[in-house]
Write a protein that holds these residues in place. Structure first.
Motif: not given
Lengths: 836, 138
Positions: A549-567
């Protein structure tokens, strides 16, 4: 299969009716002949209701028996038959039989009540044969000298204000010389009125078809439009009949009351609703073209705008139902549970006349029932326990509905034992829903709301009342599916309150339009938490790959990332190996991009690169959806997916955008599931504990005006953001205007109101349109920085100026929070400032 | 109405990849040019997407696949046959070319194929076009 709760409601209502009917019959036992007509009327109406609703559920035996009773009662009511002992006994037997049928409703259709029905029919026919026939099937038409003889039944079938005509057609002549058949003729006539009945007459000159036709049209309009000769249209007089009706109606108030309401088919309303929606779209398209219009066309367009809005609102109103119709059933629910559990429970209702969209109301029935049952079952204590606590022996459940801030609020509050947050903590730990550490960081409120997690239940023992496997999680999902929010507040020993907030209607929703895979898609604002743009180096620093999985570090939290194109490009649900591949591919792409970027920097090329992430939420769970572009907000009219596409989990519907293009509406929960995110475990969400007290949480629009200052407006106060070309700004003296929707919008430059840096010249700017302003007015800004939900503390002392609410720190930036309402009152000053 | 008029049938003749097809006139609402489709990702292959016709969203189906015909790109000659709302929820099918309205003599059989003088015409039953789709999507 029919909704069981509806059937339950039918059963409950029918039993109520029959109870009353039985009491009424009992009251006339002593002298059936002198029965009070009002009483007979009431019985008739009750039996009629049972009959009517039974048809809806396909309960044919109940319907048939009620029909037989109703026919007999009808004669008694109209005076053609007298009530007597035999009829009363048969009707009472009917009530008993109905009760028996209702008691075993699922098998009722195979029960035999025909003997009793025949008996009732016989009793209804003694001495008045004609009427019995009339009540079951209309008497056949009779024709005398080519003229249909009118019966009272026919006359009563003519709607008020309609004319009744006899139309006579020679069928052979019609077929041969005009090639119109009888069926198409009637279909044609039905478009202009109602064909009540018809009769064939075979005479020497041919086969004649005489039709009774009721219409609002006058005779002269019919001529030439219904394929009939002058002599073949005969208006039949209804007058004496209407006079009779007037005489009979000795209660004019009652009659005017019945006229004020009208039963309308839901599908007709739905159609009207969707037509109004389409009109809105046409209006939007026109508004987009408004710039090209000349003056008079523009004012017509404004009128179209006003009328469309009103039309839409009115039609929406027709779908609104008072919530009281749902609330009222809980008296019974509380009484029944109370009786079973030896508790005294009273239900207090307020705001019963608050209206909700029919669809939302229907969706609310189950969750509300569950919450009320929950309160009865777990909340309210036994009378003895209550006394010991110094409470009244009878527990109270309050059901409240009211409007606030464009939403409907519904409260389900009890004065029972409340919910101990310690117990919730223990339970959540026991069930492995949360770890000790996680809960340490939570506020009391957050802990309480853990009861909405799947698999949670604080009940000490499972009863047959609320422990039916439908947990609070189902309540929550149902409410959220309808665009609402549910919260639990509770104080131990004092009671619990469920607070629901719902949108007024679901037909039109504000949405964020994004672009991915070359097409436009809409994310409903309700599932959108914030938009994030990441630029340049941050793309490589803040997006990380972890295994599959990919995550994005948003402020203090790690957000799972989903690429809409891939979906969108991968029709099968993501398998683990696919996720791994995809993650690896993205990692390599990022590495390559980083290399390119670093090389460019080294070569002095400063080409900006960016990435757009829409942070969306599914309940408490958040994830980032990477899209190609973010295009802006738009109010969209939701259209359901086509029947044959209903199974697609990615979309909840489609909409026509202002420019006529179609956008699919994304279902963020469906996307998460498709992409293999596990929604039930927001383990990646390490939010730091925050001090709740004097922090406000609000969705803010952050923008800059070229200078170093950062400004914010609450999203609540904004209607929309418009990207404008500075060249189309028009000037009158010092004042600037921008034409939009056929009107001139007064432009306010913040730098002319406040002592801040002036916006640089730029071909494109943004116009922020406030929500409530009575004047047409937009705030000019140079750059939109962010839209997101912030918790902030407002400093109201440092900067005091008109239109400024205060300043606050947002992401380490001093930000001036503006008051759109205040600002909208500033324009005169704005021009004064310019003169200064 | 159908019971009266069923003796003769009127069909619109259209061509798909050269093949001749016929659709009963009474099922058709309109024929549209300017076909502009927004694809619906993950939809079955035959469903080409949505199209906006005067504010109404219409499902666009290409029935070539079920007759083993080659898919064709959409161009200015492409037509969309829109069915009446009594047939199904709003939808239409693509056609390369719409020829003419033919009146067929009464037929005894419900055969799907009708022999014309020089070729066979496949009659399309509009109501069955979308049957079974809900099940193909999980």
């Amino acid at each position: 299969m029919h909704d069981l709760s509806l059937l339950d409601e039918f059963l409950a209502e029918s039993r109520d009716h029959l109870e009353q009917v039985e009491r009424d019959f009992m009251a006339m036992q002593d002298s059936p002949q002198q029965a009070d007509p009002e009483r007979i009327n009431r019985i008739f109406r009750a039996v009629h209701t049972v009959k009517g609703s039974s048809g809806f559920f396909g309960l044919i035996r109940i319907g048939a028996l009620a029909h037989a009773m109703e026919s007999l009662l009808d004669h008694v009511r109209s005076g053609t038959l007298a009530m007597d002992r035999a009829r009363l006994d048969a009707l009472l037997a009917g009530v008993d039989a109905l009760n028996a049928l209702l008691a075993d409703v699922h098998n009722s259709n195979s029960m035999d009540t025909q003997e009793l029905e025949r008996q009732l029919q016989k009793l209804a026919s003694v001495g008045s044969k004609d009427h019995t026939q009339a009540s079951t099937q209309p008497a056949p038409l009779s024709i005398q000298d080519g003229k249909i003889a009118l019966t009272p039944e026919i006359k009563s079938a003519v709607p008020a204000g309609h004319h009744l005509f006899q139309l006579s057609y020679n069928l052979q002549e019609m077929e041969t010389s005009r090639s119109i058949g009888a069926v198409s003729l009637i279909e044609y006539l039905q478009k202009m009125g109602t064909v009540l009945d018809g009769i064939l007459e075979n005479v020497d000159t041919g086969l004649y078809y005489h039709l009774l036709f009721a219409t609002v049209l006058e005779r002269e309009f019919l001529l030439g439009s219904i394929h009939a000769e002058d002599s073949a249209i005969v208006e039949l007089q209804l007058k004496e009949q209407t006079e009779k009706t007037v005489c009979k109606e000795n209660a004019p108030i009652a009659s005017s009351k019945t006229e004020a309401f009208l039963k309308v088919r839901v599908d007709v309303l739905d159609r009207l609703m969707s037509l109004a929606g389409e009109l809105v779209l046409v209006r939007n398209q026109q508004l987009m073209l408004a710039d090209d219009f000349e003056g008079s066309a523009r004012s017509t367009l404004q009128q179209l705008d006003v009328v469309t809005n009103e039309l839409q609102e009115s039609i929406m109103r027709t779908r609104m139902q008072p919530i009281g119709s749902v609330f009222s059933r809980f008296h019974r629910v509380a009484r029944e549970i109370g009786q079973k559990m030896g508790k005294e429970i009273q239900v207090l209702i307020s705001g019963a006349d608050v209206e909700l969209d029919k669809n939302i109301l229907e969706a609310l029935i189950d969750p509300l029932t569950h919450m009320v049952r929950n309160s009865c079952d777990h909340g309210i204590e036994a009378p003895a326990d209550r006394k010991a606590l110094g409470k009244t022996p009878a527990g109270t459940i309050r059901l409240e509905a009211f409007h606030e801030g464009g939403q409907i609020h519904i409260l389900v509050a009890d004065d029972g034992r409340g919910i101990a947050s310690a117990a919730v903590r223990r339970k959540a730990l026991e069930k492995g829903l949360r770890s000790e550490d996680e809960m340490q960081a939570m506020s009391e409120q957050e802990v309480l709301n853990l009861v909405f997690l799947p698999g949670f239940s604080t009940a000490q023992k499972v009863t047959d009342m609320s422990g039916r496997g439908v947990g609070m999680d189902v309540v929550k999902t149902t409410i959220e599916k309808n665009g609402g929010v549910v919260e639990l507040q509770s104080k131990e020993g004092e009671g619990s309150t469920f607070r629901l907030r719902l949108p007024l209607t679901m037909a039109i929703i504000p949405s964020m339009i994004v672009e991915s895979n070359g097409q436009r898609l809409a994310i409903p604002q309700i599932s959108l938490e914030e938009l994030v743009g990441i630029y340049d180096q941050d793309i490589f620093d803040q997006i990380e790959s972890a295994d599959d999985k990919e995550v994005y570090r948003l402020r203090n939290s790690l957000l799972p990332l989903v690429e809409l194109n891939a979906v969108l490009n991968h029709p099968e649900p993501f398998s683990e190996s696919f996720r791994r591949e995809l993650t690896e591919k993205h990692r390599q792409e990022r590495t390559a991009a980083k290399l390119r970027y670093t090389n460019q920097i080294a070569n002095g090329i400063t080409e900006k690169i960016s990435s757009c992430i829409a942070v969306v939420k599914v309940g408490k769970f958040r994830y980032g959806l990477r899209v190609d572009r973010i295009l802006g907000t738009e109010e969209i009219v939701v259209k359901a997916m086509h029947r044959s596409l209903k199974g697609l989990p990615l979309f909840t519907g489609a909409t026509v955008l202002g420019d006529g293009d179609i956008a699919l509406i994304l279902d963020v929960a469906g996307i998460a599931r498709h992409a293999g995110l596990r929604l039930e475990l927001p383990a990646l969400n390490h939010q730091s504990p925050e001090i709740e007290s004097n922090l406000t949480e609000e969705s803010l629009l952050i923008f800059r005006n070229g200078g170093s200052e950062q400004f914010a407006l609450t999203m609540q106060s904004m209607r929309r953001i418009e990207r404008i070309a500075m060249s189309s700004i028009q000037r009158i003296g010092n004042q600037e205007f921008y034409p939009i929707a056929g009107q001139l919008l007064h432009i306010v430059r913040i730098d002319r109101i406040l002592d801040v840096q002036q916006a640089p010249d730029s071909e494109e700017m943004f116009l922020l349109l406030p929500n409530k302003s009575t004047e047409l007015y937009g705030i000019l800004c140079h750059q939109i920085a962010d839209v997101q939900s912030f918790r902030y503390q407002l400093d109201t002392h440092t900067l005091i100026a008109p239109g400024v609410r205060g300043v606050t720190q947002i992401d380490n930036h001093l930000t001036i929070l503006l008051d759109a309402d205040e600002l909208s009152k500033q324009p005169p000053k704005a021009s004064a400032h310019v003169q200064r | 109405m159908s019971s009266v008029k069923d003796s003769t049938r009127q069909v619109i003749a259209l061509r798909l990849s050269g093949r001749l097809f016929g659709i009963p006139v009474q099922d058709i609402k309109e024929v549209n040019s300017d076909v502009c489709i927004v694809p619906v990702p993950h939809a079955p292959a035959e469903i080409r997407g949505y199209m906006n016709i005067r504010g109404q969203i219409l499902l666009v189906v290409d029935i070539r696949g079920r007759y083993g015909l080659q898919e064709q790109p959409i161009d200015s000659k492409t037509r969309l046959i829109v069915f009446k709302n009594t047939v199904d929820e709003p939808f239409g099918i693509l056609a390369d070319q719409v020829d003419d309205i033919l009146t067929l003599p009464p037929s005894e059989s419900d055969s799907e194929v009708y022999p014309l003088a020089d070729e066979l015409m496949i009659l399309i039953e509009a109501r069955s076009i979308l049957s079974g789709y809900e099940h193909t999507i999980q």
